[in-house]
Scaffold this active site. Structure first.
Site, short mmCIF file in Angstrom:
data_model
loop_
_atom_site.label_atom_id
_atom_site.label_comp_id
_atom_site.label_asym_id
_atom_site.label_seq_id
_atom_site.Cartn_x
_atom_site.Cartn_y
_atom_site.Cartn_z
N ASP A 148 8.38 2.23 0.42
CA ASP A 148 7.40 2.90 1.40
C ASP A 148 7.20 1.94 2.63
O ASP A 148 7.30 0.53 2.35
CB ASP A 148 6.00 3.08 0.80
CG ASP A 148 6.07 4.24 -0.43
OD1 ASP A 148 7.15 4.99 -0.62
OD2 ASP A 148 4.97 4.18 -0.98
N LYS A 193 6.32 6.71 3.68
CA LYS A 193 5.26 7.60 3.36
C LYS A 193 4.08 7.24 4.38
O LYS A 193 3.23 6.93 3.98
CB LYS A 193 4.75 7.39 1.98
CG LYS A 193 5.58 7.92 1.08
CD LYS A 193 5.02 8.31 -0.25
CE LYS A 193 5.72 9.24 -1.13
NZ LYS A 193 5.97 10.40 -0.61
N MET A 228 -6.98 6.12 3.42
CA MET A 228 -6.58 7.30 4.13
C MET A 228 -7.54 7.79 4.86
O MET A 228 -7.58 9.18 4.78
CB MET A 228 -5.68 8.34 3.21
CG MET A 228 -4.39 7.73 2.88
SD MET A 228 -3.64 8.66 1.67
CE MET A 228 -4.56 8.22 -0.10
C1 LIG Z 1 -0.87 6.10 0.30
S1 LIG Z 1 -2.31 4.90 0.42
C2 LIG Z 1 -1.68 3.79 -0.73
C3 LIG Z 1 -2.73 2.95 -1.15
C4 LIG Z 1 -2.05 1.52 -1.89
N1 LIG Z 1 -1.36 2.18 -3.15
C5 LIG Z 1 -2.95 0.59 -2.19
O1 LIG Z 1 -3.52 0.29 -3.46
O2 LIG Z 1 -3.52 -0.11 -1.21
C6 LIG Z 1 -2.32 4.36 1.91
C7 LIG Z 1 -3.55 3.97 2.51
O3 LIG Z 1 -3.96 2.70 1.85
C8 LIG Z 1 -4.66 1.91 2.95
N2 LIG Z 1 -3.60 0.85 3.48
C9 LIG Z 1 -2.25 0.55 2.98
N3 LIG Z 1 -1.75 -0.40 3.71
C10 LIG Z 1 -2.80 -1.12 4.41
C11 LIG Z 1 -2.72 -2.21 5.48
N4 LIG Z 1 -1.86 -2.90 5.54
N5 LIG Z 1 -3.96 -2.19 6.17
C12 LIG Z 1 -4.88 -1.23 5.94
N6 LIG Z 1 -4.91 -0.37 5.04
C13 LIG Z 1 -3.99 0.10 4.33
C14 LIG Z 1 -4.88 2.77 4.02
O4 LIG Z 1 -6.18 3.52 3.89
C15 LIG Z 1 -3.69 3.90 4.08
O5 LIG Z 1 -4.02 5.02 4.49
#
Ligand SMILES: C[S@@+](CC[C@H](N)C(=O)[O-])C[C@H]1O[C@@H](n2cnc3c(N)ncnc32)[C@H](O)[C@@H]1O
Length: 249
Positions: A44, A66, A181
């Site tokens: 991703d 994604k 998200m």
């Molecule tokens: C599809 S979810 C995946 C979550 C992931 N599996 C986790 O455990 O963090 C995607 C969301 O995770 C958060 N996220 C993921 N990467 C991020 C980052 N580098 N900085 C801030 N938020 C992040 C945001 O809220 C984003 O909308």
């Protein structure tokens, strides 16, 4: 050795690996071992690019992005792709940002792999919520103040705030709430929570693009963070944390 056994394909497998929030040094040792052994990596875009340093030079790299607002392959296509490689005897790493068991549709990929008779393993990763707490130097729990942590998504299948959220639980400032998200829907969530009794002054932190050079940390109350998101929605992924534990001491 008989011809039949010689030509039998090696058993393929799928490993769902958590990449953590993007920094290479927040990959686990197990994640690195699986990346080094992978024939194919389906990743991703939120998984960052640092992991690429650990791949075998012959490994195939497939982006199955994604990211909100960007076109991405359908979930069933991603599962089908992983399975088709595994059926050809490949060790497939399905690399997901953060932890693969949180808001990453691991359940669907696990079920598809198991239905296809493919061995599947999960390697946990550091989820964005705990990485964000570390980045801002905060504890998600606090003795006598916050005894509960809740992970919630602000995004339903239609992109709107889910209608079946447990608002009473989310309006509890003695829990620390980690909103994934949620950058588009946090203002609507906050309005509902204030109507449920959450103080508008409840401390909140928004961390955008954690683990990159563009990391942006915003502190304020829930209502201030909601107002900023309404006025100017950030382009990067955002983790929003709120609750009494986030009061700066
Ligand atoms: C599809 S979810 C995946 C979550 C992931 N599996 C986790 O455990 O963090 C995607 C969301 O995770 C958060 N996220 C993921 N990467 C991020 C980052 N580098 N900085 C801030 N938020 C992040 C945001 O809220 C984003 O909308």
């Amino acid at each position: 050795m008989s011809k039949l056994i010689e030509s039998a394909p090696a058993a393929g497998r799928i490993t769902l690996v958590g990449a953590g929030p993007g920094d290479a040094d927040l990959l686990t040792l197990r994640a690195i071992k699986r990346l080094q052994a992978a024939d194919v990596v389906l990743y991703d875009d939120l998984a960052g690019e640092d992991f690429m340093a650990y791949l075998h030079p012959d490994a195939e790299l497939v982006a199955v992005g994604k990211r909100a607002g960007h076109p991405s392959p359908r979930q069933d296509e991603v599962s089908r792709l992983a399975i088709s490689y595994a059926l050809r005897g490949k060790h497939v790493v399905r690399l997901k940002a953060g932890d693969p068991t949180l808001f990453a549709r691991a359940d669907e990929e696990l079920r598809a792999a198991r239905d296809a008779g493919i061995a599947v393993e999960i390697v946990p990763g550091i989820t964005t919520a705990t990485a964000a707490a570390a980045a801002i130097g905060a504890s998600l729990t606090k003795r006598g103040v916050a005894r509960r942590v809740q992970f919630v998504t602000g995004h339903d299948v239609d992109g709107r705030l889910p209608r079946d959220l447990d608002l009473a639980a989310l309006a509890d400032a003695t829990a620390t709430t980690c909103v994934y998200m949620g950058k588009a829907t946090f203002p609507a969530l906050v309005a509902q929570l204030i109507a449920r009794g959450l103080s508008a002054a409840t401390p909140a932190v928004m961390v955008e693009s954690l683990g990159t050079d563009a990391t942006n940390v915003q502190r304020g109350s829930v209502s201030e963070i909601a107002a900023r998101l309404t006025a100017d929605r950030p382009s990067g992924p955002c983790m929003i944390l709120y609750g009494a534990a986030l009061e700066e001491s």
